[in-house]
Structure formats: C-alpha cells, structure tokens
Design an enzyme around this catalytic site. Structure first.
Site, PDB file in Angstrom:
ATOM      1  N   HIS A  54       0.926  -1.253  -0.113  1.00  8.91           N
ATOM      2  CA  HIS A  54      -0.108  -0.063  -0.125  1.00  8.91           C
ATOM      3  C   HIS A  54       0.678   1.330   0.016  1.00  8.91           C
ATOM      4  CE1 HIS A  54      -3.304  -2.764   1.260  1.00  8.91           C
ATOM      5  NE2 HIS A  54      -4.112  -1.636   0.716  1.00  8.91           N
ATOM      6  N   LYS A  82      -0.822   4.914   4.512  1.00 12.24           N
ATOM      7  CA  LYS A  82      -1.411   4.057   5.171  1.00 12.24           C
ATOM      8  C   LYS A  82      -1.042   3.941   6.761  1.00 12.24           C
ATOM      9  CE  LYS A  82      -4.011  -0.508   4.835  1.00 12.24           C
ATOM     10  NZ  LYS A  82      -5.134   0.343   5.297  1.00 12.24           N
TER      11      LYS A  82
HETATM   12  P1  NAD Z   1      -7.672   9.496   4.419  1.00 11.96           P
HETATM   13  O1  NAD Z   1      -7.006   9.904   5.665  1.00 11.96           O
HETATM   14  O2  NAD Z   1      -7.148  10.175   2.926  1.00 11.96           O
HETATM   15  O3  NAD Z   1      -9.097  10.094   4.742  1.00 11.96           O
HETATM   16  C1  NAD Z   1      -9.753  10.176   5.977  1.00 11.96           C
HETATM   17  C2  NAD Z   1     -10.821  11.150   6.008  1.00 11.96           C
HETATM   18  O4  NAD Z   1     -11.687  10.803   7.290  1.00 11.96           O
HETATM   19  C3  NAD Z   1     -10.333  12.593   6.035  1.00 11.96           C
HETATM   20  O5  NAD Z   1     -11.069  13.395   5.141  1.00 11.96           O
HETATM   21  C4  NAD Z   1     -10.481  13.022   7.398  1.00 11.96           C
HETATM   22  O6  NAD Z   1     -10.674  14.487   7.524  1.00 11.96           O
HETATM   23  C5  NAD Z   1     -11.883  11.941   7.735  1.00 11.96           C
HETATM   24  N1  NAD Z   1     -12.293  12.071   9.017  1.00 11.96           N
HETATM   25  C6  NAD Z   1     -11.404  11.812  10.314  1.00 11.96           C
HETATM   26  N2  NAD Z   1     -12.271  12.094  11.462  1.00 11.96           N
HETATM   27  C7  NAD Z   1     -13.285  12.242  11.078  1.00 11.96           C
HETATM   28  C8  NAD Z   1     -14.551  12.453  11.740  1.00 11.96           C
HETATM   29  N3  NAD Z   1     -14.709  12.394  13.213  1.00 11.96           N
HETATM   30  N4  NAD Z   1     -15.671  12.758  11.083  1.00 11.96           N
HETATM   31  C9  NAD Z   1     -15.722  13.054   9.605  1.00 11.96           C
HETATM   32  N5  NAD Z   1     -14.544  12.746   8.985  1.00 11.96           N
HETATM   33  C10 NAD Z   1     -13.457  12.608   9.670  1.00 11.96           C
HETATM   34  O7  NAD Z   1      -7.721   8.112   4.457  1.00 11.96           O
HETATM   35  P2  NAD Z   1      -8.130   7.320   3.169  1.00 11.96           P
HETATM   36  O8  NAD Z   1      -7.127   6.533   2.464  1.00 11.96           O
HETATM   37  O9  NAD Z   1      -9.468   7.708   2.564  1.00 11.96           O
HETATM   38  O10 NAD Z   1      -8.650   5.944   4.053  1.00 11.96           O
HETATM   39  C11 NAD Z   1      -9.792   5.902   5.123  1.00 11.96           C
HETATM   40  C12 NAD Z   1     -10.042   4.546   5.619  1.00 11.96           C
HETATM   41  O11 NAD Z   1     -10.686   3.951   4.541  1.00 11.96           O
HETATM   42  C13 NAD Z   1      -8.793   3.957   6.100  1.00 11.96           C
HETATM   43  O12 NAD Z   1      -9.117   3.197   7.277  1.00 11.96           O
HETATM   44  C14 NAD Z   1      -8.503   2.801   4.912  1.00 11.96           C
HETATM   45  O13 NAD Z   1      -7.531   1.679   5.310  1.00 11.96           O
HETATM   46  C15 NAD Z   1      -9.742   2.581   4.642  1.00 11.96           C
HETATM   47  N6  NAD Z   1     -10.041   1.926   3.037  1.00 11.96           N
HETATM   48  C16 NAD Z   1     -10.968   1.034   3.229  1.00 11.96           C
HETATM   49  C17 NAD Z   1     -11.096   0.399   1.881  1.00 11.96           C
HETATM   50  C18 NAD Z   1     -12.213  -0.761   1.800  1.00 11.96           C
HETATM   51  O14 NAD Z   1     -12.403  -1.250   0.685  1.00 11.96           O
HETATM   52  N7  NAD Z   1     -12.792  -1.070   2.752  1.00 11.96           N
HETATM   53  C19 NAD Z   1     -10.530   0.804   0.494  1.00 11.96           C
HETATM   54  C20 NAD Z   1      -9.566   1.977   0.724  1.00 11.96           C
HETATM   55  C21 NAD Z   1      -9.311   2.401   2.109  1.00 11.96           C
END
Ligand code: NAD
Length: 260
Positions: A148, A152
C-alpha cells in the site's frame, strides 16, 4: 424513495472517490457530507446543493445511510451517534479496535450495517478462492503479502487479514493461534499451520494483495491489484443502496454481492 446518503470525510482519498462515484447514480441521492474539524474544504460545496460541514447530528438526521471511510476513533463516535437515530451504515474504515467493534455491534442491533475491509468485487471473489485453495491444499504453506501507499496507517491491511482469516477458516483453524505478522532474527523453522502476513509500504500504491500457497516444487499465487479507488467507492455505494433495504444486523460484502 431513493436512500439519502451521508458521506463522512469528503476531503479524504476515499471520500473524494465516493463523491465522484455518487454523481450519475440513480439508486441513491447524496444528502450530506461531514468532515472533522479543520479538514480541508469545510464550508465549500462537494456537490450541487451539498456542503462539507462538521455537523454530524444534522448529517445523520438528513440521511438514511452513511458511508464511513475515516479512522477508527471517528468510526466509534459516529456509530454511537447513529445508533440513537437508527441509521444504516456502510463501514470501510480498517484497523478497527475493540471500541469501534463495540460501537458497531450497538448500531447493528438497531440498524443494518455493512462492514468490509475491502469493497471491491475482485477481492471478495479472491476471499472465496483463497478459502477453497486452503482447504484443497491443506498442507501447503500459506502466506500473504500486501503493498500500500506510504500514508496508510494500519498494518497489515484489513484486506490481508480478511484473506488470512479466509485461509484459516478453509482449514478449520483459529487465525489468532496461527498468525505470523512479523519475522525478525533467529525465529527457527516455519510452523506447519503458520499463516504469514507481510506488509510493504511505499509511493502511491492503492492496494495489492497476493495469497501464496507453497507446495513441494510448485506454488500457486492468487493476486489482486487495485489501480483506482473507484472500485471501493462503487462497491460501497452499491452496499449503501442495498443496506437501506435490509433489517437490522451486521453484514459483509459477500452478503451484498450474494456470494454466500
Ligand atoms: P484519508 O486519511 O485520506 O481520509 C480520511 C478522512 O476521514 C479525511 O477526510 C478526514 O478528515 C476524515 N475524518 C477523520 N475523522 C473524522 C470525523 N470524526 N468525522 C468525519 N470525517 C473524519 O484516508 P483514506 O485513504 O481515504 O482511508 C480511510 C480509511 O478507509 C482507512 O481506514 C483505509 O484503510 C480505509 N479503506 C478501506 C477500503 C475498503 O474497501 N474497505 C478501501 C480503501 C481504504
């Protein structure tokens, strides 16, 4: 009535992919977008008529289902707030600890909740293939490698752990008893039932997973490579439209895709 959707974290990598994927869908409507204090873009429009705000209460009130790809602490707080309003949820955040799992259980008692470490069709099919291979090749060494992007936070990835659990399940083993998530120093020979999961980090890799099965003089590799976050976003929105029609309970992507 089309389900109204709240997107959490619209400024994030997945939040942006989700917003892009909502445009042009005719099975749901984007109703609200809620981010954390200080997030970029607060107050601005994320779609026609929808602003990014920090008002979680208003966002939950305005939606039928929310989509959460944020961070474990946010997942916990939002699930608790959603439970009092019985809102459906799609949760893709990974690295969830006990608090988040407890909050999700509380919500799933009163509303439908889809939780998946990976919302892509390909990975969910891979989970089934890995489980079957593990059963058929019960004495082959099973290992998983994942790659990744460097930003991450959790390791190994939730997807790699889901693959490891599928392999363990295929062999009737308890993953927590056979897991090996690091190797360093004089560790001796590999355990017979051991399932290794190794994490590689760097650059802007969206997500790659390979399940290895090592036999004597041969090996199988089942690999999945994501080249766009849109696959997770499309899967999560499909799950949101599906969840809005389900009775309370906890579901995963295999339920949504009808692969169980
Ligand atoms: P990122 O850091 O780019 O985005 C996280 C977002 O969450 C940011 O916009 C942040 O401001 C927001 N956030 C944080 N606290 C918050 C709150 N209390 N209320 C509202 N918003 C809040 O991260 P990312 O790369 O987008 O990944 C996010 C999560 O999704 C990670 O845990 C990642 O592993 C997971 N993910 C899962 C999948 C899947 O298919 N399940 C795929 C990709 C990523």
């Amino acid at each position: 009535m089309k389900p109204r959707v709240l997107i959490l974290g619209p400024s994030g990598r997945m939040g942006r992919a989700l917003l892009e994927a909502t445009a042009g869908r005719d099975d749901l409507v984007l109703a609200a977008a809620v981010d954390r204090d200080g997030a970029p873009g607060l107050g601005g429009d994320v779609a026609p008529g929808v602003r990014s705000t920090t008002d979680l209460g208003a966002g939950l009130t305005a939606c039928d289902v929310y989509v959460d790809f944020t961070a474990p602490a946010a997942t916990t707080a939002v699930a608790r707030a959603a439970a009092t309003r019985r809102r459906a949820a799609v949760i893709g955040t990974t690295g969830l600890g006990r608090d988040a799992e407890a909050a999700i259980a509380e919500l799933a008692a009163v509303a439908p909740v889809v939780v998946a470490a990976n919302f892509s069709l390909g990975v969910n099919v891979l989970l089934g293939l890995a489980q079957r291979a593990a059963r058929a090749l019960s004495d082959w060494d099973a290992e998983i490698a994942e790659i990744h992007h460097g930003a991450k936070r959790d390791a190994p990835s939730g997807t790699a752990l889901a693959i490891a659990r599928a392999i363990a399940a295929g062999r009737g083993l308890d993953y927590d008893r056979v897991k090996r998530q690091s190797r360093d120093g004089d560790i001796g020979p590999r355990g017979v039932d051991e399932i290794g999961v190794m994490a590689v980090r760097g650059g802007d890799v969206i997500g790659e997973h390979t399940a290895y099965f090592f036999g004597s003089s041969e090996r199988i590799e089942i690999a999945h490579r994501a080249t766009s976050r849109s696959i997770f976003a499309v899967g999560a929105l499909h799950a949101a439209a599906w969840a809005a029609r389900q009775p309370p309970g906890r579901y995963d992507m295999l339920d949504v895709l009808g692969l169980k």
